[in-house]
Design a protein around this motif. Structure first.
Motif, short mmCIF file in Angstrom:
data_model
loop_
_atom_site.label_atom_id
_atom_site.label_comp_id
_atom_site.label_asym_id
_atom_site.label_seq_id
_atom_site.Cartn_x
_atom_site.Cartn_y
_atom_site.Cartn_z
N LEU A 207 29.86 10.63 -66.07
CA LEU A 207 28.54 10.29 -66.60
C LEU A 207 27.47 10.65 -65.44
CD1 LEU A 207 26.90 8.43 -68.44
CD2 LEU A 207 27.29 6.54 -66.89
N TYR A 208 27.90 10.91 -64.30
CA TYR A 208 26.96 11.37 -63.35
C TYR A 208 26.44 12.80 -63.94
CZ TYR A 208 25.33 13.39 -58.98
OH TYR A 208 24.52 14.16 -58.02
N LEU A 209 27.57 13.57 -63.94
CA LEU A 209 27.37 15.01 -64.32
C LEU A 209 26.64 15.24 -65.55
CD1 LEU A 209 30.79 16.72 -63.52
CD2 LEU A 209 28.63 16.96 -62.26
N ASP A 210 26.98 14.41 -66.82
CA ASP A 210 26.10 14.33 -67.95
C ASP A 210 24.77 14.13 -67.55
OD1 ASP A 210 28.67 15.38 -68.97
OD2 ASP A 210 29.12 13.30 -69.94
N SER A 211 24.45 13.11 -67.07
CA SER A 211 23.34 12.42 -66.71
C SER A 211 22.31 13.40 -65.90
CB SER A 211 23.08 11.14 -65.89
OG SER A 211 23.87 10.09 -66.77
N ARG A 212 22.86 13.88 -64.84
CA ARG A 212 22.17 14.92 -64.05
C ARG A 212 21.83 16.22 -65.11
NH1 ARG A 212 20.85 14.24 -58.66
NH2 ARG A 212 19.79 16.26 -59.19
N SER A 213 22.81 16.66 -65.82
CA SER A 213 22.59 17.67 -66.71
C SER A 213 21.52 17.63 -67.68
CB SER A 213 23.97 18.25 -67.36
OG SER A 213 23.91 19.25 -68.16
N PHE A 214 21.60 16.23 -68.31
CA PHE A 214 20.43 15.96 -69.21
C PHE A 214 19.25 15.85 -68.76
CE2 PHE A 214 18.02 12.76 -71.44
CZ PHE A 214 18.03 13.40 -72.82
N ASP A 215 19.04 15.12 -67.47
CA ASP A 215 17.75 15.11 -66.92
C ASP A 215 17.22 16.54 -66.62
OD1 ASP A 215 17.83 12.44 -66.79
OD2 ASP A 215 18.27 12.16 -64.83
N GLU A 216 17.97 17.51 -65.88
CA GLU A 216 17.61 18.70 -65.78
C GLU A 216 17.02 19.56 -66.61
OE1 GLU A 216 20.70 20.36 -63.21
OE2 GLU A 216 20.26 18.96 -61.41
N ARG A 217 17.85 19.49 -68.14
CA ARG A 217 17.40 20.07 -69.15
C ARG A 217 15.99 19.66 -69.70
NH1 ARG A 217 22.65 19.08 -70.67
NH2 ARG A 217 21.92 17.65 -72.33
N LYS A 218 15.73 18.32 -69.41
CA LYS A 218 14.43 17.70 -69.93
C LYS A 218 13.50 17.88 -68.82
CE LYS A 218 16.13 16.59 -73.67
NZ LYS A 218 15.80 17.10 -74.98
N GLY A 219 13.68 18.48 -67.58
CA GLY A 219 12.67 18.49 -66.73
C GLY A 219 12.47 17.32 -65.89
N GLN A 220 13.21 16.22 -65.99
CA GLN A 220 12.89 15.12 -65.53
C GLN A 220 13.40 14.94 -63.99
OE1 GLN A 220 15.04 12.11 -67.99
NE2 GLN A 220 13.58 12.52 -69.60
N VAL A 221 14.21 15.68 -63.57
CA VAL A 221 14.74 15.77 -62.38
C VAL A 221 14.49 16.99 -61.71
CG1 VAL A 221 16.59 15.37 -60.56
CG2 VAL A 221 16.30 13.60 -62.40
N THR A 222 13.90 17.23 -60.66
CA THR A 222 13.77 18.63 -59.86
C THR A 222 14.37 18.30 -58.44
OG1 THR A 222 11.33 18.41 -59.24
CG2 THR A 222 11.89 19.16 -61.17
N SER A 223 14.53 19.56 -57.82
CA SER A 223 15.16 19.38 -56.51
C SER A 223 14.28 18.87 -55.58
CB SER A 223 15.49 20.86 -55.94
OG SER A 223 14.58 21.64 -56.06
N ALA A 224 12.94 18.98 -55.98
CA ALA A 224 11.91 17.91 -54.89
C ALA A 224 12.06 16.61 -55.21
CB ALA A 224 10.54 18.65 -55.32
N ASP A 225 12.55 16.19 -56.19
CA ASP A 225 12.83 14.71 -56.22
C ASP A 225 13.87 14.16 -55.73
OD1 ASP A 225 10.67 14.71 -58.06
OD2 ASP A 225 11.91 14.91 -59.80
N VAL A 226 14.66 14.79 -55.35
CA VAL A 226 16.02 14.55 -54.67
C VAL A 226 15.70 14.27 -53.14
CG1 VAL A 226 18.47 14.62 -54.15
CG2 VAL A 226 17.49 15.40 -56.29
N PRO A 227 15.94 13.37 -52.51
CA PRO A 227 15.71 13.29 -50.89
C PRO A 227 16.77 14.04 -50.18
CG PRO A 227 16.47 11.10 -51.67
CD PRO A 227 16.32 12.11 -52.80
N ILE A 228 16.38 14.67 -49.09
CA ILE A 228 17.12 15.55 -48.50
C ILE A 228 18.70 14.91 -47.81
CG2 ILE A 228 17.61 16.85 -46.17
CD1 ILE A 228 15.90 18.72 -47.91
#
Length: 109
Positions: free
Chosen positions: A71-92
């Protein structure tokens, strides 16, 4: 030279460097406990859910952990395809090796 580079020992493993706690926190933030319990029907998500009780169960139960990872992989993949999550949104601190590497590459350009 860039001090943060992806670990070369598992270049094809998208979960390498991502802790179970980070996955669970992401899923809870994304879905909330109720929707997470609907997607993965396990007791620790449906009855008095908490990160600590869920981690204890998931560390002992391979089939449940596999469902969380999927579910984590599918959710991240979906978010990245939709442009909802970028690497700048993820804390270091909680970022995976891949997220940190993507951020460093994008900052260089």
């Amino acid at each position: 030279m860039n001090p943060i580079q992806p670990n070369r020992s598992q270049p094809n493993n998208p979960l390498h460097g991502v802790t179970l706690k980070a996955m669970l926190e992401y899923l809870v933030a994304e879905y909330g406990w109720e929707r997470l319990g609907d997607r993965i029907n396990i007791h620790c998500f449906n009855c008095e859910p908490s990160i600590s009780s869920s981690l204890r169960f998931l560390r002992k139960t391979d089939w449940a952990r596999a469902k969380v990872e999927r579910l984590y992989l599918d959710s991240r993949s979906f978010d990245e395809r939709k442009g909802q999550v970028t690497s700048a949104d993820v804390p270091i601190e909680g970022a995976s090796v891949w997220d940190r590497a993507r951020r460093d590459v994008s900052e260089d350009h």
